[in-house]
Design a protein around this motif. Sequence first.
Motif, short mmCIF file in Angstrom:
data_model
loop_
_atom_site.label_atom_id
_atom_site.label_comp_id
_atom_site.label_asym_id
_atom_site.label_seq_id
_atom_site.Cartn_x
_atom_site.Cartn_y
_atom_site.Cartn_z
N ALA A 298 48.41 67.43 64.41
CA ALA A 298 48.00 69.09 64.85
C ALA A 298 48.19 69.30 66.18
O ALA A 298 48.75 70.53 66.74
N ALA A 299 48.07 68.41 67.24
CA ALA A 299 48.57 68.69 68.58
C ALA A 299 50.02 69.01 68.67
O ALA A 299 50.50 69.82 69.49
N PHE A 300 50.95 68.15 67.97
CA PHE A 300 52.46 68.37 68.14
C PHE A 300 52.71 69.94 67.56
O PHE A 300 53.38 70.68 68.26
N SER A 301 51.97 70.47 66.41
CA SER A 301 52.28 71.92 65.85
C SER A 301 51.67 72.86 66.89
O SER A 301 52.28 74.01 66.84
N ARG A 302 51.04 72.43 67.96
CA ARG A 302 50.31 73.49 68.85
C ARG A 302 51.18 73.22 70.21
O ARG A 302 50.77 74.06 71.21
N LEU A 303 52.42 72.45 70.20
CA LEU A 303 52.74 72.07 71.56
C LEU A 303 53.51 73.29 72.33
O LEU A 303 53.45 73.35 73.69
N ASN A 304 53.86 74.40 71.66
CA ASN A 304 54.53 75.59 72.31
C ASN A 304 53.65 76.67 72.55
O ASN A 304 54.20 77.77 73.07
N GLU A 305 52.43 76.36 72.12
CA GLU A 305 51.43 77.45 72.48
C GLU A 305 50.81 77.22 74.10
O GLU A 305 50.62 76.22 74.29
N PRO A 306 50.51 78.19 74.70
CA PRO A 306 49.86 77.94 76.01
C PRO A 306 48.50 77.95 76.13
O PRO A 306 47.62 78.79 75.74
N TYR A 307 47.97 76.72 76.30
CA TYR A 307 46.77 76.11 76.10
C TYR A 307 46.15 75.98 77.93
O TYR A 307 46.84 75.53 78.72
N PHE A 308 44.93 76.16 77.85
CA PHE A 308 44.12 75.98 79.35
C PHE A 308 42.92 75.51 78.98
O PHE A 308 42.30 75.66 77.87
N TYR A 309 42.22 74.62 80.11
CA TYR A 309 41.14 74.38 79.91
C TYR A 309 40.01 75.29 80.62
O TYR A 309 39.96 75.46 81.75
N ARG A 310 39.29 75.94 79.84
CA ARG A 310 38.17 76.89 80.27
C ARG A 310 36.98 76.62 79.88
O ARG A 310 36.78 76.44 78.51
N ASN A 311 35.89 76.81 80.58
CA ASN A 311 34.68 76.74 80.12
C ASN A 311 34.20 75.41 79.32
O ASN A 311 33.68 75.47 78.07
N GLY A 312 34.79 74.24 79.66
CA GLY A 312 34.60 73.18 79.07
C GLY A 312 35.36 72.89 77.59
O GLY A 312 34.89 71.90 76.87
N ARG A 313 36.40 73.64 77.27
CA ARG A 313 37.18 73.42 76.32
C ARG A 313 38.60 74.05 76.33
O ARG A 313 38.92 74.69 77.09
N LEU A 314 39.44 73.58 75.14
CA LEU A 314 40.81 74.32 75.39
C LEU A 314 40.81 75.45 74.84
O LEU A 314 40.19 75.58 73.60
#
Length: 102
Positions: free
Chosen positions: A62-78
């Motif tokens: 699942a993490a590899f399938s989301r690799l091209n999406e812009p993730y950020f850590y905010r309010n204690g979660r991705l």
Amino acid sequence: MSVPSITEPICPVSFEVTSILLGGGPDSRTSFWKTYRQELALNQKTEFRNEHVRICGRMLAAAFSRLNEPYFYRNGRLVVEKPIDSLVTARRLERDAAREGR
């Protein structure tokens, strides 16, 4: 090391590998972000071809399938956001934090 800034992109694969290796996330492991940054550097150097990724294998699909999406850590979660949204959100969060004196 400190929690990433609200504008620092987070690699979902490195985040998941770190969580698996430490047996918990940033809320339960004080060394999480230091280890995450080491894992991120290793994954960038080896293009995800390393022992940690191999060991975690199937749990990373699942993490590899989301690799091209812009993730950020905010309010204690991705969270995932579109780039323009993240810039607007980052400015709003910085403004709110300044008002609260953080």
